[in-house]
Enzyme design. Structure first.
Site, PDB file in Angstrom:
ATOM      1  N   HIS A   1     -62.548 -88.300 -43.179  1.00  0.00           N
ATOM      2  CA  HIS A   1     -61.187 -88.857 -43.244  1.00  0.00           C
ATOM      3  C   HIS A   1     -61.028 -90.109 -42.382  1.00  0.00           C
ATOM      4  CE1 HIS A   1     -56.677 -87.674 -43.942  1.00  0.00           C
ATOM      5  NE2 HIS A   1     -57.104 -88.640 -44.727  1.00  0.00           N
TER       6      HIS A   1
ATOM      7  N   CYS B   1     -54.248 -86.206 -38.820  1.00  0.00           N
ATOM      8  CA  CYS B   1     -55.710 -86.170 -38.918  1.00  0.00           C
ATOM      9  C   CYS B   1     -56.395 -87.504 -38.628  1.00  0.00           C
ATOM     10  CB  CYS B   1     -56.128 -85.698 -40.308  1.00  0.00           C
ATOM     11  SG  CYS B   1     -55.379 -84.141 -40.844  1.00  0.00           S
TER      12      CYS B   1
END
Length: 587
Positions: free
Chosen positions: A142, A81
């Site tokens: 993130h 990610c």
């Protein structure tokens, strides 16, 4: 004479119209288009209908493909990610921004870590903001929050070109759902405890040596060791029980809106925010980045979709995400914006093969492609869906087999907004507009480099004159158990150490003939073997010459939890709030 003049004028007008439409400069491009980006989390390329799945229902994503362009060789710049999204936002390999790790922690571990997307990186949101776009991010970030204090927001979306943010600054974890087993890296917990013990033992030894006169050392140095040891101990202690309160939060701009987040209403809140953003900014131009929390574990799915798919909880979660895509597309049409919006759907990387609960598969399916999430070289970890729609500008029902990258979105959006790319740095993405419109038949990418953390695992060479797509693997993960196709029992495959195999000569495949990477070529079976390997070796040397040293954002120090950086709604450490109340009514 009048009739002849009229016919000549009409012919000129038609010719002019055809000319401009050929070059994508027709009526739809008279002004800057709105831009709508959908990015799924951990979705496998084999999980949606338009890529061959006939059991999970994804009618809305499939509709985008029918009405637009589908890419079959769309490649993420990383298989996890944090680095993949950094590359997506900046158009640059994550190793250029320091978002590629040389240790075992390849993604951010805490909201209260100090690592993240550096402030000197220029995102596409920043460039579009400068071109008059209203920019919004709904969903997962993130990319870090703070650097030195709990409110400096140096890595926050609003510091990277977004005018509005509503969502999760971190990522979903099993820890976010009360009845799920903890998911925070078990290896990290063990190392934090080990480091704590070593440093505490060292401090006690130094104190004893200082008091007995056996060691000459300043108390200030002992205090520093004590501080570091305390930091590791607090991080270890915090990983048991506090993760839900400190990582699983929702923010609206700089303010914490929900701590911990209530998953049963998160999808509804995200959908409401996306629809509201479109309505508020219908006069445009706007950039809306919908960064789904779906389909990352724990796969929390609302009751409306539970048990509806043929693939258990994972399939239910995919179908809920597709429904959300449909609702957002409906809001575009309701506002009359469908034909004036450039829409894109993709996943940040491949499906997570090791995500299981007993015999139940909780991760995605990567179709015919080997490997999955966390594997920097194998296709299953990096080949993702890529769908574009812009009615009247992009030809409907088009399929493109050329190599493209998520990094290409950056220069593509800047081009559509009429902006210019930064000239003070390397941009690895390429403008896709000519390829999407059919004005170009070949991708501008000659080589693509596939990293696992900061380690180069594979290289792809698009030999345009022959149509071959060569791919050489220099490092591959060791599957566990052998031949399993994934690293079961480890959670995710490593990038280095005993968990990988180095290949000399490298494993070579021609993806145009063997997309599943099932049969490696050799000098005996491929006459061009040595030529191809030499060509790729030179490309690697040239690529490495373009890299410059930068601070590593995912170092152990940067990923470790720091109490003074913790976003907190309330008085730390008693962080709790619910500012959403009953605002999450279903749409």
């Amino acid at each position: 004479v009048i009739l002849l003049c009229f016919r000549r004028y009409l012919l000129m007008a038609l010719t002019s119209s055809l000319f401009w439409n050929m070059f994508g400069l027709g009526a739809a491009m008279d002004s800057k288009p709105n831009i709508l980006l959908f990015l799924a989390d951990d979705l496998g390329i084999g999980d949606i209908g338009c890529y061959g799945n006939n059991t999970i229902r994804t009618p809305n994503i499939d509709r985008l493909a029918r009405e637009g362009v589908k890419l079959t060789q769309h490649i993420a710049a990383a298989s996890l990610c944090t680095p993949s999204r950094a590359a997506f936002l900046t158009g640059r390999y994550p190793i250029r921004s320091g978002m590629a790790s040389s240790n075992g922690y390849r993604a951010l571990q805490w909201n209260a870590g100090s690592g993240g997307l550096p402030a000197n990186e220029t995102t596409f949101a920043r460039l579009l903001q400068q071109r008059g776009y209203t920019t919004g991010l709904i969903g997962k970030w993130h990319q870090g929050v703070n650097c030195e204090s709990f409110n400096d927001h140096c890595h926050h979306p609003l510091n990277h070109g977004f005018d509005y943010f509503y969502g999760m600054p971190f990522t979903l974890l099993n820890n976010c759902q009360e009845n799920k087993p903890p998911e925070l890296d078990v290896a990290l917990q063990a190392k934090l405890w080990l480091y704590s013990q070593i440093i505490i033992l060292a401090v006690l030894t130094l104190i004893a040596g200082k008091l007995t006169g056996l060691i000459s050392i300043r108390w200030k140095i002992i205090a520093c060791f004590t501080f570091v040891g305390g930091l590791f101990f607090i991080s270890w202690y915090s990983s048991y029980g506090f993760v839900r309160y400190w990582n699983c939060i929702l923010m609206r701009n700089h303010d914490v809106a929900e701590q911990p987040m209530r998953l049963e209403r998160t999808a509804s809140l995200m959908l409401k925010e996306a629809v509201s953003f479109i309505k508020r900014n219908r006069h445009g131009p706007f950039l809306l980045f919908v960064s789904f929390l779906h389909v990352h574990t724990p796969l929390f799915t609302t009751a409306k979709f539970l048990g509806k798919s043929h693939h258990g909880l994972y399939g239910d979660n995919v179908e809920e995400m597709d429904w959300m895509v449909g609702k957002i597309l409906d809001s575009l049409e309701k506002q009359g914006l469908k034909n004036h919006t450039f829409t894109y759907f993709a996943s940040d990387h491949g499906g997570h093969l090791e995500a299981q609960d007993g015999s139940a598969q909780l991760g995605g399916w990567n179709g015919i492609y080997k490997g999955g999430k966390g594997m920097g070289g194998w296709e299953g970890g990096i080949r993702v869906p890529g769908v574009f729609r812009w009615p009247g500008v992009l030809p409907a029902g088009t399929v493109i087999d050329e190599p493209t990258s998520l990094m290409d979105i950056y220069p593509t959006l800047v081009h559509l907004a009429g902006g210019t790319l930064p000239q003070d740095r390397v941009i690895d993405g390429r403008n896709l507009v000519p390829l999407l419109q059919g004005r170009a038949q070949k991708s501008e990418h000659k080589f693509l480099f596939h990293y696992c953390g900061s380690y180069l695992h594979a290289v792809r060479w698009h030999q345009k004159d022959s149509g071959a797509i060569w791919k050489a693997h220099y490092v591959t993960p060791v599957f566990h158990p052998p031949g399993a196709g994934a690293c079961y029992g480890k959670g995710i495959c490593p990038c280095f150490g005993e968990g990988v195999t180095h290949h000399d000569p490298p494993l070579l495949f021609d993806l145009s003939r063997d997309p599943s990477e099932a049969k490696p070529l050799s000098p005996d079976t491929e006459p061009l073997f040595d030529t191809v390997i030499r060509k790729m070796g030179r490309a690697i040397e040239e690529h490495r010459r373009t890299l410059t040293p930068v601070p590593e954002q995912l170092s152990v120090y940067n990923v470790v939890w720091k109490p003074w950086l913790q976003p907190c709604c309330g008085t730390f450490p008693f962080c709790w709030c619910d500012k959403e109340g009953d605002t999450s009514q279903s749409l």
